[in-house]
Motif scaffolding. Structure first.
Motif, PDB file in Angstrom:
ATOM      1  N   THR A   1      -7.267   1.008  -4.935  1.00 16.03           N
ATOM      2  CA  THR A   1      -6.511  -0.246  -5.026  1.00 16.03           C
ATOM      3  C   THR A   1      -7.095  -1.313  -4.118  1.00 16.03           C
ATOM      4  O   THR A   1      -7.203  -2.483  -4.506  1.00 16.03           O
ATOM      5  CB  THR A   1      -5.035   0.006  -4.673  1.00 16.03           C
ATOM      6  OG1 THR A   1      -4.531   1.070  -5.487  1.00 16.03           O
ATOM      7  CG2 THR A   1      -4.205  -1.239  -4.912  1.00 16.03           C
TER       8      THR A   1
ATOM      9  N   ALA B   1       0.955   4.243  -2.773  1.00 16.36           N
ATOM     10  CA  ALA B   1       0.801   5.651  -2.406  1.00 16.36           C
ATOM     11  C   ALA B   1       1.948   6.511  -2.908  1.00 16.36           C
ATOM     12  O   ALA B   1       1.763   7.713  -3.147  1.00 16.36           O
ATOM     13  CB  ALA B   1       0.682   5.775  -0.887  1.00 16.36           C
TER      14      ALA B   1
ATOM     15  N   LEU C   1       0.827  -1.208   0.000  1.00 10.93           N
ATOM     16  CA  LEU C   1       0.000   0.000   0.000  1.00 10.93           C
ATOM     17  C   LEU C   1       0.861   1.259   0.000  1.00 10.93           C
ATOM     18  O   LEU C   1       0.514   2.263  -0.627  1.00 10.93           O
ATOM     19  CB  LEU C   1      -0.939  -0.007   1.213  1.00 10.93           C
ATOM     20  CG  LEU C   1      -2.051  -1.055   1.187  1.00 10.93           C
ATOM     21  CD1 LEU C   1      -2.830  -1.045   2.486  1.00 10.93           C
ATOM     22  CD2 LEU C   1      -2.986  -0.816   0.011  1.00 10.93           C
TER      23      LEU C   1
ATOM     24  N   VAL D   1      -5.024   4.601  -2.644  1.00 11.40           N
ATOM     25  CA  VAL D   1      -5.070   3.456  -1.735  1.00 11.40           C
ATOM     26  C   VAL D   1      -6.478   2.862  -1.689  1.00 11.40           C
ATOM     27  O   VAL D   1      -6.659   1.633  -1.737  1.00 11.40           O
ATOM     28  CB  VAL D   1      -4.602   3.875  -0.333  1.00 11.40           C
ATOM     29  CG1 VAL D   1      -4.862   2.762   0.679  1.00 11.40           C
ATOM     30  CG2 VAL D   1      -3.114   4.220  -0.351  1.00 11.40           C
TER      31      VAL D   1
END
Length: 676
Positions: A224, A195, A191, A221
């Motif tokens: 996703t 980002a 993550l 984020v």
């Protein structure tokens, strides 16, 4: 339990090779749709490649047209990687308490493969991006002399390189790891890699750059997680269809949070990047925003229909097939939205860059504030969306937890709720009020902000008992898997918790936030970027919370310290703090000179004196919270002794009565013997 026929078994559990083929086709189809959508979006918005005017450097059509394709492929690989990690660590109902299941292990391997592709694409995209920015051909951009000289200095390229390194770490770690804790770590790292590229973009110089940065990260984020979770959820339909209901229910909570974040961030994106509301319909960038908005509405409607109509009835063969079809539709819409997102990142917004009167104000991103007054420092306002939203969300969830306890007849002290609201009010004030604005140009006012976040807010937050409230309010996972309560309990007893609540670790973290920050060049470097500013503020809050949690916190701890040890810990922290303040007051050089020497407002005539004032504030303000903590430890110690005394008295009274009865019985036996 009825025995399934062989025919039914084959229909519900097809061979894994069939499931793998379907997964590959889904991944390829998702990527192709995203690529086509990105190219169409660029053409529609006018952001596609056009030859540069004569005399200007140009990287050529190959770079211009292939760059969005690489972006779509990389984002698709990232989503697939995160989806497989979600399946292995959180959505898979067959996972154990500490290790992944057999299917989870296969998902980890697929996540590793996706991360490897992600890494390679990010590296290639970094070269293409550098060529596009410098206006040179690929061979020149990839040359060692050019790449090593310029790559790290260009933010768009630097973030891609960071993403590639993190993706490589995930690729290696996912292969080697089989524990659920390891899966969680690799998911968090993935993550961060998602980002990273979002921290560089068109909105940096448009004003509100802090808001734009946080919003872009949150948007990437959330998108996703939503798409990756849907990919993982779809993977449960084919090899283990009978467990898709449990996985879908778990994913539902994540999907709701993602929808809320995507909706809010979409509104903020339009505000930050569009010059006027009319640009939504008159500009290419605005038309892409409208198209993404319509897709988001369709996605929300589809997800709501799935949640209300399909999730409660996924036991039969037909509902599962219907779910697979609707999920495929949702994934298709997400693919188009992903492609449009890539096109948006490459299309220039309509908002004109803010022109400041001085270079110093351009570095700050806002005009110099007027000379500080009590009113402007205390009651001024400068929105920091991250800590503002974090504080509001923390108060909302705390209130929900209290209401849940009271709804079932359990009590919760009002004083703890008040402490929680006071603590987060202090954090919000310190990061959003006028003090936050002045702290960027004055070391003295910055030190007030630091002391407030590190030493005042944590006292109230740890006395609110948020962990205890969560353990009482959260329900155990109905399927016996990793629910929120199970994760919290596991975290409290983990080695990581034991390490970070060790007094030595706490003091090291505390010292790094003083000596390692202010007495080195790190302070000025972090102040020069919004990311660094967020990292620094987060460190202030976390270091203070760790110290207060171990010293005076009422929540359960991995290894509680005796009260005398807590006293020593607080005394050691204040001694180190006082010595640091003395060093600052004795310094004849400006603290954080690489930043504060560049952004000096007209009313700050003596920055060195302002730096010495920061040391005085660190000394004076730090004494009050320390005294409060010492008093709290003393009260807790006295109450602990009182409880122990009552316990001993109760035990003594109960034991004494029993011993007296035994003694009387013994005397009676002696008398009986004497009579005989």
């Amino acid at each position: 339990m009825a025995t399934q026929t062989p025919t039914t078994t084959r229909s519900v559990n097809p061979p894994d090779s069939v499931g793998s083929g379907i997964r590959v086709r889904i991944a390829v189809g998702f990527t192709l749709i995203a690529v086509v959508a990105s190219l169409v979006g660029l053409v529609a918005s006018g952001g596609s490649y056009e030859p540069a005017p004569n005399g200007l450097p140009d990287s050529g059509p190959f770079v211009g047209w292939l760059l969005p394709v690489l972006g779509a492929i990389g984002f698709g690989a990232a989503m697939a990687c995160i989806g497989w990690l979600l399946l292995a660590g959180f959505l898979d109902p067959s996972a154990g308490k500490k290790v992944v299941s057999k299917r989870g292990r296969a998902a980890m391997l697929r996540a590793s493969g996706a991360a490897a592709i992600w890494c390679v694409i990010s590296l290639i995209a970094s070269v293409f991006t550098l060529a596009n920015i410098l206006g040179v051909d690929l061979a020149t951009a990839a040359a060692p002399g050019t790449f090593t000289t310029y790559a790290w200095d260009v933010s768009d390229v630097r973030t891609l390189l960071i993403s590639a390194v993190l993706a490589a770490a995930v690729a290696i770690g996912a292969v080697l790891s089989v524990s659920l804790t390891g899966t969680t770590i690799w998911l968090a790292l993935a993550l961060v890699a998602v980002a990273a590229p979002s921290t560089a973009g068109h909105a940096v110089g448009l004003g509100d750059h802090g808001l734009a940065l946080v919003n872009s990260v949150a948007h990437a984020v959330a998108a996703t997680l939503w798409v990756g979770g849907l990919i993982a959820l779809g993977a449960t339909v084919w090899p283990k269809a009978q467990t898709v209901g449990v996985a879908a229910q778990r994913f539902g909570y994540l999907a709701i949070a993602s929808v809320v974040i995507l909706t809010a961030s979409g509104v903020v994106n339009a505000y930050v990047r569009l010059g006027a509301p009319a640009d939504l319909f008159t500009s290419g960038y605005g038309r892409l925003v409208v198209a993404k908005t319509l897709l988001l509405i369709a996605l929300i409607a589809t997800a709501a229909w799935i949640r209300r109509r399909l999730l409660p009835n996924l036991d039969g063969e037909q509902p599962r097939r219907t779910f697979a079809k609707v999920a495929a539709l949702e994934l298709t819409l997400m693919s188009i939205a992903t492609g449009l997102g890539v096109a948006l990142s490459l299309t220039a917004p309509t908002r004109v860059a803010v022109q400041f009167a001085t270079q110093a104000e351009a570095l700050l991103g806002f005009e110099f504030p007027a000379a500080p007054t009590v009113m402007s420092v205390v009651f001024g306002w400068d929105l920091d969306v991250l800590f503002f939203v974090m504080g509001i969300a923390a108060c909302v969830y705390y209130t929900i937890g209290v209401m849940r306890l009271r709804s079932r007849g359990d009590a919760w002290p009002v004083s703890r709720t008040i402490c929680w609201f006071i603590g987060w009010s202090i954090v919000i004030w310190a990061t959003n009020a006028g003090i936050a604005t002045y702290s960027e140009v004055s070391v003295g006012i910055h030190m007030i902000q630091h002391m407030t976040i590190t030493m005042m807010a944590p006292i109230f937050l740890v006395l609110a008992g948020p962990v205890t409230l969560a353990l009482r309010a959260l329900k155990p996972s109905p399927s016996g898997g990793r629910g929120a309560r199970e994760l919290l309990t596991e975290g409290l007893h983990s080695r990581i918790a034991i390490f970070f609540t060790n007094p030595i670790t706490i003091l090291v973290i505390y010292i790094l936030g003083l000596y390692g920050l202010y007495l080195t060049n790190l302070f000025g470097s972090l102040m020069s970027s919004h990311i660094g500013h967020i990292a620094m503020t987060t460190h202030f809050l976390v270091s203070g919370l760790l110290l207060a949690y171990v010293a005076i916190g009422i929540d359960p701890k991995p290894r509680p310290l005796p009260h005398w040890a807590r006293m020593i810990l607080v005394l050691a922290a204040i001694i180190l703090h006082t010595f640091f303040a003395v060093v600052m007051m004795a310094s004849t050089t400006l603290i954080g000179a690489s930043w504060y020497s560049l952004v000096r407002p007209p009313w700050l005539t003596d920055p060195v004196r302002d730096s010495m004032l920061g040391g005085q504030i660190a000394w004076g303000v730090g004494e009050v919270p320390t005294l409060i903590m010492m008093i709290i430890i003393g009260v807790q110690w006295a109450r602990s002794d009182e409880r122990e005394s009552k316990r001993r008295d109760f035990f003594f009274n109960d034991t004494a009565t029993t011993e007296m009865d035994d003694y009387n019985a013994y005397l009676s036996k002696l008398n009986e013997r004497a009579d005989k």
